[in-house]
Design a protein around this motif. Structure first.
Motif, PDB file in Angstrom:
ATOM      1  N   THR A 138      28.889  -4.059  68.421  1.00  0.00           N
ATOM      2  CA  THR A 138      30.321  -3.753  68.546  1.00  0.00           C
ATOM      3  C   THR A 138      31.145  -4.684  67.664  1.00  0.00           C
ATOM      4  N   LEU A 139      30.822  -5.960  67.687  1.00  0.00           N
ATOM      5  CA  LEU A 139      31.547  -6.937  66.858  1.00  0.00           C
ATOM      6  C   LEU A 139      31.293  -6.711  65.375  1.00  0.00           C
ATOM      7  N   ARG A 140      30.138  -6.171  65.039  1.00  0.00           N
ATOM      8  CA  ARG A 140      29.850  -5.872  63.636  1.00  0.00           C
ATOM      9  C   ARG A 140      30.703  -4.710  63.149  1.00  0.00           C
ATOM     10  N   ILE A 141      30.729  -3.624  63.904  1.00  0.00           N
ATOM     11  CA  ILE A 141      31.448  -2.420  63.474  1.00  0.00           C
ATOM     12  C   ILE A 141      32.951  -2.580  63.627  1.00  0.00           C
ATOM     13  N   CYS A 142      33.379  -3.183  64.723  1.00  0.00           N
ATOM     14  CA  CYS A 142      34.813  -3.322  65.021  1.00  0.00           C
ATOM     15  C   CYS A 142      35.155  -4.794  65.254  1.00  0.00           C
ATOM     16  N   PRO A 143      35.141  -5.616  64.218  1.00  0.00           N
ATOM     17  CA  PRO A 143      35.422  -7.046  64.425  1.00  0.00           C
ATOM     18  C   PRO A 143      36.822  -7.274  64.969  1.00  0.00           C
ATOM     19  N   ILE A 144      36.925  -8.212  65.903  1.00  0.00           N
ATOM     20  CA  ILE A 144      38.226  -8.544  66.488  1.00  0.00           C
ATOM     21  C   ILE A 144      39.140  -9.163  65.431  1.00  0.00           C
ATOM     22  N   SER A 177      34.357  -5.937  55.860  1.00  0.00           N
ATOM     23  CA  SER A 177      33.492  -5.563  54.747  1.00  0.00           C
ATOM     24  C   SER A 177      32.183  -6.359  54.756  1.00  0.00           C
ATOM     25  N   VAL A 178      32.255  -7.638  55.113  1.00  0.00           N
ATOM     26  CA  VAL A 178      31.044  -8.466  55.220  1.00  0.00           C
ATOM     27  C   VAL A 178      30.046  -7.822  56.174  1.00  0.00           C
ATOM     28  N   HIS A 179      30.535  -7.253  57.259  1.00  0.00           N
ATOM     29  CA  HIS A 179      29.667  -6.654  58.271  1.00  0.00           C
ATOM     30  C   HIS A 179      29.128  -5.285  57.863  1.00  0.00           C
ATOM     31  N   ARG A 180      29.467  -4.859  56.670  1.00  0.00           N
ATOM     32  CA  ARG A 180      28.960  -3.586  56.158  1.00  0.00           C
ATOM     33  C   ARG A 180      28.109  -3.778  54.899  1.00  0.00           C
ATOM     34  N   ASN A 181      27.508  -4.930  54.800  1.00  0.00           N
ATOM     35  CA  ASN A 181      26.605  -5.242  53.698  1.00  0.00           C
ATOM     36  C   ASN A 181      25.251  -4.584  53.962  1.00  0.00           C
ATOM     37  N   GLU A 182      24.922  -3.557  53.187  1.00  0.00           N
ATOM     38  CA  GLU A 182      23.708  -2.782  53.437  1.00  0.00           C
ATOM     39  C   GLU A 182      22.444  -3.606  53.228  1.00  0.00           C
ATOM     40  N   SER A 183      22.504  -4.608  52.370  1.00  0.00           N
ATOM     41  CA  SER A 183      21.324  -5.434  52.154  1.00  0.00           C
ATOM     42  C   SER A 183      21.012  -6.314  53.363  1.00  0.00           C
ATOM     43  N   VAL A 184      21.994  -6.502  54.241  1.00  0.00           N
ATOM     44  CA  VAL A 184      21.802  -7.317  55.445  1.00  0.00           C
ATOM     45  C   VAL A 184      21.584  -6.448  56.674  1.00  0.00           C
ATOM     46  N   PHE A 185      22.385  -5.381  56.821  1.00  0.00           N
ATOM     47  CA  PHE A 185      22.407  -4.612  58.058  1.00  0.00           C
ATOM     48  C   PHE A 185      21.735  -3.246  57.961  1.00  0.00           C
ATOM     49  N   GLY A 186      21.259  -2.854  56.781  1.00  0.00           N
ATOM     50  CA  GLY A 186      20.635  -1.550  56.628  1.00  0.00           C
ATOM     51  C   GLY A 186      21.585  -0.551  56.003  1.00  0.00           C
ATOM     52  N   PRO A 193      20.914 -11.913  60.283  1.00  0.00           N
ATOM     53  CA  PRO A 193      21.934 -12.324  59.309  1.00  0.00           C
ATOM     54  C   PRO A 193      21.989 -13.840  59.164  1.00  0.00           C
ATOM     55  N   ALA A 194      22.182 -14.293  57.933  1.00  0.00           N
ATOM     56  CA  ALA A 194      22.350 -15.718  57.692  1.00  0.00           C
ATOM     57  C   ALA A 194      23.699 -16.172  58.239  1.00  0.00           C
ATOM     58  N   GLN A 195      23.924 -17.463  58.197  1.00  0.00           N
ATOM     59  CA  GLN A 195      25.103 -18.057  58.834  1.00  0.00           C
ATOM     60  C   GLN A 195      26.408 -17.447  58.359  1.00  0.00           C
ATOM     61  N   TRP A 196      26.510 -17.091  57.084  1.00  0.00           N
ATOM     62  CA  TRP A 196      27.774 -16.612  56.530  1.00  0.00           C
ATOM     63  C   TRP A 196      27.759 -15.110  56.267  1.00  0.00           C
ATOM     64  N   GLU A 197      26.823 -14.403  56.916  1.00  0.00           N
ATOM     65  CA  GLU A 197      26.719 -12.950  56.729  1.00  0.00           C
ATOM     66  C   GLU A 197      27.189 -12.171  57.959  1.00  0.00           C
ATOM     67  N   PHE A 198      27.401 -12.857  59.071  1.00  0.00           N
ATOM     68  CA  PHE A 198      27.953 -12.241  60.277  1.00  0.00           C
ATOM     69  C   PHE A 198      28.984 -13.205  60.832  1.00  0.00           C
ATOM     70  N   MET A 199      30.258 -12.779  60.838  1.00  0.00           N
ATOM     71  CA  MET A 199      31.365 -13.708  61.084  1.00  0.00           C
ATOM     72  C   MET A 199      32.214 -13.303  62.286  1.00  0.00           C
ATOM     73  N   GLY A 245      31.944 -22.583  60.415  1.00  0.00           N
ATOM     74  CA  GLY A 245      32.400 -23.852  59.867  1.00  0.00           C
ATOM     75  C   GLY A 245      33.313 -24.599  60.817  1.00  0.00           C
ATOM     76  N   ASN A 246      34.341 -25.236  60.263  1.00  0.00           N
ATOM     77  CA  ASN A 246      35.226 -26.093  61.051  1.00  0.00           C
ATOM     78  C   ASN A 246      35.967 -25.342  62.149  1.00  0.00           C
ATOM     79  N   ARG A 247      36.264 -24.085  61.912  1.00  0.00           N
ATOM     80  CA  ARG A 247      37.097 -23.341  62.859  1.00  0.00           C
ATOM     81  C   ARG A 247      36.302 -22.283  63.627  1.00  0.00           C
ATOM     82  N   THR A 248      35.022 -22.544  63.878  1.00  0.00           N
ATOM     83  CA  THR A 248      34.247 -21.649  64.728  1.00  0.00           C
ATOM     84  C   THR A 248      34.950 -21.500  66.072  1.00  0.00           C
ATOM     85  N   CYS A 249      34.968 -20.284  66.598  1.00  0.00           N
ATOM     86  CA  CYS A 249      35.698 -19.981  67.834  1.00  0.00           C
ATOM     87  C   CYS A 249      35.238 -20.866  68.986  1.00  0.00           C
ATOM     88  N   LEU A 250      36.177 -21.600  69.578  1.00  0.00           N
ATOM     89  CA  LEU A 250      35.879 -22.488  70.691  1.00  0.00           C
ATOM     90  C   LEU A 250      35.481 -21.704  71.943  1.00  0.00           C
TER      91      LEU A 250
END
Length: 485
Positions: free
Chosen positions: A348-354, A394-403, A419-425, A430-435
């Protein structure tokens, strides 16, 4: 008439010369810093790109469509302001989120400070660090695992739903349940417990809070242009919300002075009152805490139900798993361990990110690793004041990562992808990861389990596709009209 025409020609020539001069200066800076030029997207309003800013916020897929044309990095050409840089390259996302060269304060604080002051949403550097340290105790394990208030809210919600297959819009129902829960987490009181001597009712406070929030978001989008608009209504709305918060700040400080804080239920406000007696500071941290907590989890669940109603085979599996789990079905540890629930929430978070797009501002002259040159593999020079936007949609629609079926809701894909650290957000990085990441996942898992236990099936009562509406967070523009049976 001839004189006017001559003046227009002179003016046009002057503007053309200035544009040429600015472009030459930019190209020279890029060359001097051994960087590559970035592909340009020109807007209809070429001076500031204001039409681009509006469309970027009004149409969630807009940036993804441009990335398909320009690849992972491009910039929005403007004649007056710095070009905005748009990127999905994981190397750049890492650099933006991890470096002290980028921040939010120049972009957010001028338009939002009057309402919510200086805190973890509006500042950078030492001020941001201090705010985050002050808030961290409220997100410890024991506080996150206490679902008693949310349980009561979901009991009420489930009782209100029709059991005969009639349509319900879950979006406002979930919003109310989580607003009440968030009020308790932040203030330590439920709307039904608002003191009679409080300056406002819960309804009036919520109305003023959201009015001030919408105004603040609008001011942030407008940038310096907001100063041209009337301010009286905004100031009054903020003052109303502040009056309510200040009442409970005073109560929290009095309880702490009388050593009553330990026997009272935990809340973000009481945790702050145990660390400082600065009333204005507590007020602003509480407001920013509410801004972060107000509708993120409710929108995650709204989107999850929206997608599950159109893919009912996953609901059948959810119902079966919860029913067979026995007496421990709603225990936090069991919920966290459920691969199916985790996969549903991640998908859900991949297709419809908050947060489908996140903006930062260069705090000093700096560089990004890639995006320049014909192959977009050269560094990019980023002058101080440049706005950079990361399109997580758009990051969450990278076919090389998600198919290659990235537009399909398929939670089972998470059994095979990593997904690698910076491929699913979904929760930043980084510094501002959701608390509040763990809090949101625990609460969303609990609500899915409660609904999965209560109903054998779900179906959509709305043929429209999901459409995002971006304000503080991204919500479903058409709600979530479903039926349970």
């Amino acid at each position: 008439m001839g004189l006017i025409l001559s003046l227009l020609i002179v003016l046009s020539s002057f503007i053309a010369y200035q544009v040429y001069r600015i472009q030459c200066q930019r190209n020279e800076i890029v060359r001097r810093n051994e960087c590559g030029t970035v592909v340009q997207h020109w807007t209809l309003e070429p001076f500031t790109g204001f039409d681009f800013q509006i469309k970027m916020h009004m149409s969630i897929p807009f940036l993804h469509q441009l990335h398909q044309r320009y690849r992972h990095t491009f910039q929005v050409g403007t004649l007056i302001s710095h070009p905005a840089l748009i990127t999905t390259a994981k190397e750049n996302i890492c650099g933006i989120n991890s470096s002290k060269d980028f921040g939010v304060e120049p972009m957010r604080l001028p338009g939002m400070e009057y309402f919510c002051g200086k805190g973890f949403i509006t500042t950078d550097g030492d001020t941001w660090n201090h705010s985050k340290r002050m808030l961290r105790p409220s997100f410890d394990g024991s506080n996150l695992r206490d679902l008693s208030i949310l349980r009561d809210e979901i009991d009420t919600l489930l009782e209100s739903l029709p059991k005969d297959g009639s349509a319900s819009d879950l979006q406002p129902l979930l919003y109310t349940a989580f607003l009440n829960s968030a009020l308790y987490f932040v203030l330590g009181v439920l709307p039904s417990q608002i003191s009679n001597d409080a300056p406002l009712t819960a309804e009036k406070f919520v109305k003023s809070f959201h009015g001030a929030l919408v105004y603040s978001m609008f001011r942030t989008v407008l940038g310096r242009a907001w100063k041209l608009l009337p301010q009286a209504r905004y100031i009054q709305t903020c003052a109303t919300a502040h009056k309510f918060i200040d009442f409970y700040v005073e109560k929290a400080l009095q309880e702490h002075d009388h050593n009553d804080i330990t026997r009272c239920k935990r809340s973000l406000m009481k945790d702050l009152a145990s660390q400082t007696d600065d009333k204005a500071y507590i007020r602003y941290q509480v407001i920013q805490g509410m801004m972060a907590a107000q509708d993120t989890t409710s929108e995650l669940l709204t989107n999850a139900f929206f997608l599950l109603a159109r893919n009912s085979e996953y609901w059948t599996r959810l119902h079966t798993e919860i029913v067979e789990a026995g007496d421990e079905r709603f225990e936090v540890d069991r919920l966290i361990a459920s691969k199916l629930i985790s996969n549903i929430l991640l998908e859900t978070l991949r297709i419809c990110p908050i947060f489908p797009l996140i903006g930062r501002v260069a705090l000093r002259d700096t560089k990004l690793p890639v995006g320049g040159g014909l192959q977009q593999d050269l560094p990019v020079f980023v002058p101080q004041g440049t706005k950079v936007v990361m399109s997580y949609y758009s990051v969450h629609r990278n076919e090389s990562v998600f198919g290659d079926d990235v537009e399909t809701f398929r939670p089972d894909r998470w059994d095979d992808i990593h997904p690698a650290q910076w491929e699913f957000m979904a929760f930043g990085g980084g510094n501002r990861t959701c608390l509040g990441r763990q809090k949101a996942l625990i609460e969303a898992s609990y609500v899915l389990a409660r609904f999965g236990h209560a109903f054998e099936g779900i179906r959509s009562m709305d043929s429209r596709e999901w459409q995002g509406e971006l304000k503080m967070t991204c919500k479903s523009a058409n709600g979530c009209k479903v039926a349970f049976y």
